[in-house]
Enzyme design. Structure first.
Site, short mmCIF file in Angstrom:
data_model
loop_
_atom_site.label_atom_id
_atom_site.label_comp_id
_atom_site.label_asym_id
_atom_site.label_seq_id
_atom_site.Cartn_x
_atom_site.Cartn_y
_atom_site.Cartn_z
CG HIS A 17 11.77 -51.95 -15.08
ND1 HIS A 17 11.97 -53.59 -14.84
CD2 HIS A 17 11.37 -51.47 -13.87
CE1 HIS A 17 12.28 -53.94 -13.51
NE2 HIS A 17 11.85 -52.26 -12.65
CE LYS A 41 13.63 -54.21 -2.05
NZ LYS A 41 13.68 -52.91 -2.89
NE ARG A 90 4.38 -53.07 -11.26
CZ ARG A 90 4.68 -53.39 -11.05
NH1 ARG A 90 6.14 -54.92 -11.12
NH2 ARG A 90 5.97 -53.21 -9.94
CB SER A 128 12.36 -58.01 -11.25
OG SER A 128 12.23 -56.40 -11.75
P1 ADP Z 1 11.30 -50.38 -6.72
O1 ADP Z 1 12.48 -52.36 -5.98
O2 ADP Z 1 12.02 -49.53 -5.94
O3 ADP Z 1 9.96 -50.69 -6.73
P2 ADP Z 1 10.66 -52.00 -9.31
O4 ADP Z 1 12.60 -51.94 -9.71
O5 ADP Z 1 10.70 -52.74 -8.58
O6 ADP Z 1 11.95 -50.77 -8.09
O7 ADP Z 1 11.09 -50.96 -10.18
C1 ADP Z 1 10.75 -49.56 -9.97
C2 ADP Z 1 9.53 -49.23 -10.83
O8 ADP Z 1 9.56 -49.06 -12.74
C3 ADP Z 1 8.86 -49.03 -9.55
O9 ADP Z 1 8.00 -48.00 -9.88
C4 ADP Z 1 8.13 -50.17 -10.81
O10 ADP Z 1 6.83 -49.84 -9.94
C5 ADP Z 1 7.80 -49.73 -12.10
N1 ADP Z 1 7.57 -51.35 -13.12
C6 ADP Z 1 8.54 -52.38 -13.02
N2 ADP Z 1 7.60 -53.38 -13.34
C7 ADP Z 1 6.94 -52.15 -14.37
C8 ADP Z 1 6.05 -52.60 -15.09
N3 ADP Z 1 5.95 -53.64 -15.92
N4 ADP Z 1 5.08 -51.90 -15.37
C9 ADP Z 1 4.97 -50.11 -14.85
N5 ADP Z 1 5.88 -49.80 -14.15
C10 ADP Z 1 6.90 -51.20 -13.53
#
Ligand code: ADP
Length: 163
Positions: A17, A41, A90, A128
């Site tokens: 992130h 959620k 990703r 995550s």
């Molecule tokens: P959501 O539940 O809305 O997908 P997340 O917190 O899981 O929210 O992710 C927020 C953003 O960060 C998303 O666009 C996700 O693809 C991106 N993201 C999370 N982890 C990574 C990573 N390792 N590399 C690139 N982008 C990431």
């Protein structure tokens, strides 16, 4: 370019992130990380804790702000007079969901554009859910999350709480 919102659940924030948010600051004068508050959620961390960890992770990083938002992201865009959403891409597995979200947001707010950024190759497989699983099983999450998150994960799972 002006303001971009970076929405997510950040449960918890990882180096993946952070990589995306910092990358976005190269193109936008302000990047606002928006912690989604969706009560339906299931989260490991409540919104206030996720907010505190994201704030901590970006402390001292210029141009990045952090807010919590309970509503639709298009309303958040309107409130900030912004039109750009940042999302990380990703592997191919992200694509379908992201495509759907981007079009849905643009249907709800004409002119809302989603900008996708790719992380450093070392974070391509980081998410995550995996971090939580490693922490739950007592592994070291140091390579994946900032220290403030590592501490909270340890605390969360140390009391024999394995959910
Ligand atoms: P959501 O539940 O809305 O997908 P997340 O917190 O899981 O929210 O992710 C927020 C953003 O960060 C998303 O666009 C996700 O693809 C991106 N993201 C999370 N982890 C990574 C990573 N390792 N590399 C690139 N982008 C990431």
């Amino acid at each position: 370019m002006p303001i971009a919102l970076y929405p997510g659940t950040f449960d918890p924030i990882t180096f993946g992130h952070i990589d995306i948010a910092v990358r976005a600051t190269k193109f936008f004068t302000r990047v606002i990380a928006v912690i989604a508050e969706n009560p339906d959620k299931r989260h490991l961390f409540p919104a206030n804790e996720r907010f505190v960890m994201v704030k901590e992770a970006f402390r001292g990083v210029p141009k990045i702000e952090v807010i919590r938002y309970p509503g639709l992201i298009v309303d958040c865009l309107r409130e900030h007079n912004a039109s750009v959403l940042i999302r990380g891409l990703r592997a191919l597995s992200d694509f379908d969901y992201e495509f759907q979200m981007a079009f849905t947001n643009r249907t709800m707010l004409a002119g809302a554009e989603t900008v996708f950024l790719m992380p450093s190759a070392k974070y391509v497989y980081l998410n995550s859910t995996m971090v939580k699983e490693i922490a739950r099983l007592g592994g070291d999450v140091g390579p994946f999350v900032p220290e403030c998150v590592r501490k909270r994960l340890r605390k969360k799972f140390s009391a024999g709480l394995r959910r």
